[in-house]
Design a protein around this motif. Structure first.
Motif, PDB file in Angstrom:
ATOM      1  N   LYS A 182       1.711   1.512  -0.810  1.00  0.00           N
ATOM      2  CA  LYS A 182       0.312   1.694  -0.159  1.00  0.00           C
ATOM      3  C   LYS A 182      -0.252   2.761  -0.835  1.00  0.00           C
ATOM      4  O   LYS A 182      -1.455   2.719  -1.396  1.00  0.00           O
ATOM      5  CB  LYS A 182       0.567   1.957   1.035  1.00  0.00           C
ATOM      6  CG  LYS A 182      -0.656   2.283   2.058  1.00  0.00           C
ATOM      7  CD  LYS A 182      -0.646   2.786   3.537  1.00  0.00           C
ATOM      8  CE  LYS A 182      -0.283   4.058   3.535  1.00  0.00           C
ATOM      9  NZ  LYS A 182      -0.092   4.661   4.878  1.00  0.00           N
ATOM     10  N   PHE A 183       0.245   3.909  -1.164  1.00  0.00           N
ATOM     11  CA  PHE A 183      -0.251   5.035  -2.026  1.00  0.00           C
ATOM     12  C   PHE A 183      -0.608   4.652  -3.296  1.00  0.00           C
ATOM     13  O   PHE A 183      -1.605   4.938  -3.851  1.00  0.00           O
ATOM     14  CB  PHE A 183       0.369   6.309  -1.781  1.00  0.00           C
ATOM     15  CG  PHE A 183       0.778   6.812  -0.504  1.00  0.00           C
ATOM     16  CD1 PHE A 183      -0.477   6.691   0.446  1.00  0.00           C
ATOM     17  CD2 PHE A 183       1.897   7.308  -0.024  1.00  0.00           C
ATOM     18  CE1 PHE A 183      -0.295   7.379   1.659  1.00  0.00           C
ATOM     19  CE2 PHE A 183       2.199   7.671   1.269  1.00  0.00           C
ATOM     20  CZ  PHE A 183       1.004   7.924   2.144  1.00  0.00           C
ATOM     21  N   ASP A 184       0.267   3.734  -3.681  1.00  0.00           N
ATOM     22  CA  ASP A 184       0.163   3.442  -5.066  1.00  0.00           C
ATOM     23  C   ASP A 184      -1.107   2.497  -5.331  1.00  0.00           C
ATOM     24  O   ASP A 184      -1.735   2.654  -6.329  1.00  0.00           O
ATOM     25  CB  ASP A 184       1.542   2.709  -5.754  1.00  0.00           C
ATOM     26  CG  ASP A 184       1.369   2.256  -7.164  1.00  0.00           C
ATOM     27  OD1 ASP A 184       1.225   2.933  -8.139  1.00  0.00           O
ATOM     28  OD2 ASP A 184       1.256   0.877  -7.203  1.00  0.00           O
ATOM     29  N   GLN A 185      -1.292   1.669  -4.490  1.00  0.00           N
ATOM     30  CA  GLN A 185      -2.289   0.660  -4.599  1.00  0.00           C
ATOM     31  C   GLN A 185      -3.786   1.466  -4.541  1.00  0.00           C
ATOM     32  O   GLN A 185      -4.762   1.187  -5.036  1.00  0.00           O
ATOM     33  CB  GLN A 185      -2.076  -0.428  -3.284  1.00  0.00           C
ATOM     34  CG  GLN A 185      -1.229  -1.427  -3.662  1.00  0.00           C
ATOM     35  CD  GLN A 185      -1.137  -2.295  -4.962  1.00  0.00           C
ATOM     36  OE1 GLN A 185      -2.578  -2.527  -5.522  1.00  0.00           O
ATOM     37  NE2 GLN A 185      -0.230  -2.403  -5.730  1.00  0.00           N
ATOM     38  N   MET A 186      -3.701   2.629  -3.745  1.00  0.00           N
ATOM     39  CA  MET A 186      -4.808   3.304  -3.153  1.00  0.00           C
ATOM     40  C   MET A 186      -5.235   4.082  -4.602  1.00  0.00           C
ATOM     41  O   MET A 186      -6.305   4.029  -5.030  1.00  0.00           O
ATOM     42  CB  MET A 186      -4.723   4.357  -2.292  1.00  0.00           C
ATOM     43  CG  MET A 186      -4.559   3.704  -0.849  1.00  0.00           C
ATOM     44  SD  MET A 186      -3.908   5.059   0.299  1.00  0.00           S
ATOM     45  CE  MET A 186      -5.301   6.355   0.128  1.00  0.00           C
ATOM     46  N   GLY A 187      -4.308   4.583  -5.359  1.00  0.00           N
ATOM     47  CA  GLY A 187      -4.408   5.137  -6.560  1.00  0.00           C
ATOM     48  C   GLY A 187      -4.635   4.219  -7.568  1.00  0.00           C
ATOM     49  O   GLY A 187      -5.687   4.684  -8.360  1.00  0.00           O
ATOM     50  N   LYS A 188      -4.297   3.167  -7.706  1.00  0.00           N
ATOM     51  CA  LYS A 188      -4.798   2.186  -8.691  1.00  0.00           C
ATOM     52  C   LYS A 188      -6.099   1.943  -8.544  1.00  0.00           C
ATOM     53  O   LYS A 188      -6.773   1.698  -9.680  1.00  0.00           O
ATOM     54  CB  LYS A 188      -3.594   1.058  -8.941  1.00  0.00           C
ATOM     55  CG  LYS A 188      -2.447   1.045  -9.282  1.00  0.00           C
ATOM     56  CD  LYS A 188      -1.568  -0.171  -9.246  1.00  0.00           C
ATOM     57  CE  LYS A 188      -2.147  -1.113 -10.308  1.00  0.00           C
ATOM     58  NZ  LYS A 188      -1.390  -2.551 -10.236  1.00  0.00           N
ATOM     59  N   ILE A 211      -3.877  11.406  -1.345  1.00  0.00           N
ATOM     60  CA  ILE A 211      -2.643  10.670  -1.578  1.00  0.00           C
ATOM     61  C   ILE A 211      -1.475  11.968  -1.826  1.00  0.00           C
ATOM     62  O   ILE A 211      -0.391  11.728  -1.138  1.00  0.00           O
ATOM     63  CB  ILE A 211      -2.607   9.558  -2.822  1.00  0.00           C
ATOM     64  CG1 ILE A 211      -3.701   8.785  -2.639  1.00  0.00           C
ATOM     65  CG2 ILE A 211      -1.172   9.284  -3.015  1.00  0.00           C
ATOM     66  CD1 ILE A 211      -3.826   7.707  -3.991  1.00  0.00           C
ATOM     67  N   ALA A 212      -1.821  12.980  -2.521  1.00  0.00           N
ATOM     68  CA  ALA A 212      -0.547  14.288  -2.625  1.00  0.00           C
ATOM     69  C   ALA A 212      -0.222  14.556  -1.466  1.00  0.00           C
ATOM     70  O   ALA A 212       0.965  14.869  -1.025  1.00  0.00           O
ATOM     71  CB  ALA A 212      -1.175  14.999  -3.738  1.00  0.00           C
ATOM     72  N   ASP A 213      -1.431  14.712  -0.667  1.00  0.00           N
ATOM     73  CA  ASP A 213      -1.048  15.148   0.657  1.00  0.00           C
ATOM     74  C   ASP A 213      -0.566  14.262   1.626  1.00  0.00           C
ATOM     75  O   ASP A 213       0.266  14.742   2.493  1.00  0.00           O
ATOM     76  CB  ASP A 213      -2.446  15.781   1.389  1.00  0.00           C
ATOM     77  CG  ASP A 213      -3.019  16.917   0.763  1.00  0.00           C
ATOM     78  OD1 ASP A 213      -2.366  17.840   0.032  1.00  0.00           O
ATOM     79  OD2 ASP A 213      -4.303  17.241   0.746  1.00  0.00           O
ATOM     80  N   GLU A 214      -0.758  13.086   1.690  1.00  0.00           N
ATOM     81  CA  GLU A 214      -0.257  11.943   2.587  1.00  0.00           C
ATOM     82  C   GLU A 214       1.277  11.749   2.069  1.00  0.00           C
ATOM     83  O   GLU A 214       2.126  11.646   3.013  1.00  0.00           O
ATOM     84  CB  GLU A 214      -0.803  10.904   2.459  1.00  0.00           C
ATOM     85  CG  GLU A 214      -2.333  10.953   3.116  1.00  0.00           C
ATOM     86  CD  GLU A 214      -3.011   9.527   3.272  1.00  0.00           C
ATOM     87  OE1 GLU A 214      -2.336   8.489   3.553  1.00  0.00           O
ATOM     88  OE2 GLU A 214      -4.226   9.477   2.919  1.00  0.00           O
ATOM     89  N   VAL A 215       1.576  12.054   0.768  1.00  0.00           N
ATOM     90  CA  VAL A 215       2.820  11.533   0.473  1.00  0.00           C
ATOM     91  C   VAL A 215       3.867  12.644   0.988  1.00  0.00           C
ATOM     92  O   VAL A 215       4.882  12.659   1.325  1.00  0.00           O
ATOM     93  CB  VAL A 215       2.961  11.684  -1.183  1.00  0.00           C
ATOM     94  CG1 VAL A 215       4.189  11.752  -1.596  1.00  0.00           C
ATOM     95  CG2 VAL A 215       2.243  10.373  -1.954  1.00  0.00           C
ATOM     96  N   LYS A 216       3.128  14.011   0.896  1.00  0.00           N
ATOM     97  CA  LYS A 216       4.046  15.211   1.252  1.00  0.00           C
ATOM     98  C   LYS A 216       4.242  15.168   2.627  1.00  0.00           C
ATOM     99  O   LYS A 216       5.415  15.609   3.114  1.00  0.00           O
ATOM    100  CB  LYS A 216       3.228  16.358   1.340  1.00  0.00           C
ATOM    101  CG  LYS A 216       4.025  17.795   1.509  1.00  0.00           C
ATOM    102  CD  LYS A 216       2.991  19.044   1.006  1.00  0.00           C
ATOM    103  CE  LYS A 216       1.576  18.912   1.890  1.00  0.00           C
ATOM    104  NZ  LYS A 216       0.928  20.215   1.549  1.00  0.00           N
ATOM    105  N   ASP A 217       3.574  14.330   3.526  1.00  0.00           N
ATOM    106  CA  ASP A 217       3.641  14.090   5.085  1.00  0.00           C
ATOM    107  C   ASP A 217       4.621  13.169   5.524  1.00  0.00           C
ATOM    108  O   ASP A 217       4.887  12.930   6.607  1.00  0.00           O
ATOM    109  CB  ASP A 217       2.274  14.080   5.710  1.00  0.00           C
ATOM    110  CG  ASP A 217       1.295  15.334   5.782  1.00  0.00           C
ATOM    111  OD1 ASP A 217       1.980  16.368   5.486  1.00  0.00           O
ATOM    112  OD2 ASP A 217       0.089  15.305   5.690  1.00  0.00           O
TER     113      ASP A 217
END
Length: 211
Positions: A44-50, A87-93
């Motif tokens: 999900k995060f990857d798609q957001m980043g792309k 995304i970096a913050d959400e990944v950390k959580d």
């Protein structure tokens, strides 16, 4: 009497502490479910980043050809910075269950740290996109570093998926991963003119590209 009460209290505290620190081991099905859930979150995060990166690159390309204004470029940079930071913050959580086997916990933690690092680097790269103090080659190097971190995160995630029995070792997913060249991945979305400050663009390596 007081000593007896203290002894009982100490025993209760020790038991509660042991219970809180030792989660019941997850079943095979639960392990697969938790690892798949982690994978889904990263995807999900990857798609957001792309999506954000595509918009960022499109504006940079338009700007370099004179079709986008300074304000449009600045807006694209700000949006990409915000997305990468979020995304970096959400990944950390993202939570990693302590009921998972220790080896899988470690693989997921290593993966999470790598993904967080990749998005943090991309955030820094986007900040330097319009900076006169950063050359196009330096910008490209930052994006390649982000790709390396992303690929490391993907490799650890795939190791966890193998350990959980979700994919087989040596499967198409792992073959694709081992055959991925980070420099090629970076060059794919980079503008070919790296000497022109206006042609800086990001790079992207996708979790979903190596399923």
């Amino acid at each position: 009497m007081r000593q007896a009460l203290l002894a009982v209290l100490l025993m209760v505290v020790m038991v509660l502490s042991a219970c809180s620190n030792n989660s019941a081991p997850a079943s095979h099905e639960e392990v697969q479910e938790k690892v798949q859930s982690f994978y889904n979150e990263m995807t999900k995060f990857d798609q957001m980043g792309k999506s954000s990166l595509d918009a960022f690159n499109t504006t940079l390309t338009s700007f370099s050809s004179g079709k986008a204004t300074d304000k449009e470029l600045e807006k694209a940079i700000d949006q990409f910075q915000d997305t990468a930071s979020d995304i970096a913050d959400e990944v950390k959580d993202v939570k990693i269950s302590k009921s998972l086997p220790e080896n899988i916990q470690k693989l997921l933690k290593d993966s999470m740290i790598a993904f967080q690092s990749a998005y943090s680097i991309k955030e820094q790269a986007s900040k330097s996109a319009a900076s006169p103090d950063v050359t196009a080659d330096e910008f490209k190097d930052m994006n390649q570093q982000a790709d390396v971190a992303m690929l490391y995160g993907i490799s650890k995630l795939n190791e966890a998926r193998v350990a959980a029995g979700l994919i087989e070792k040596g499967s198409a997913a792992e073959e694709t991963l081992s055959g991925t060249d980070t420099s090629t991945a970076a060059d794919t979305q980079a503008n070919t003119d790296t000497k022109d400050k206006n042609t800086k663009s990001g790079s992207g390596t996708s979790v979903t590209d190596v399923k």
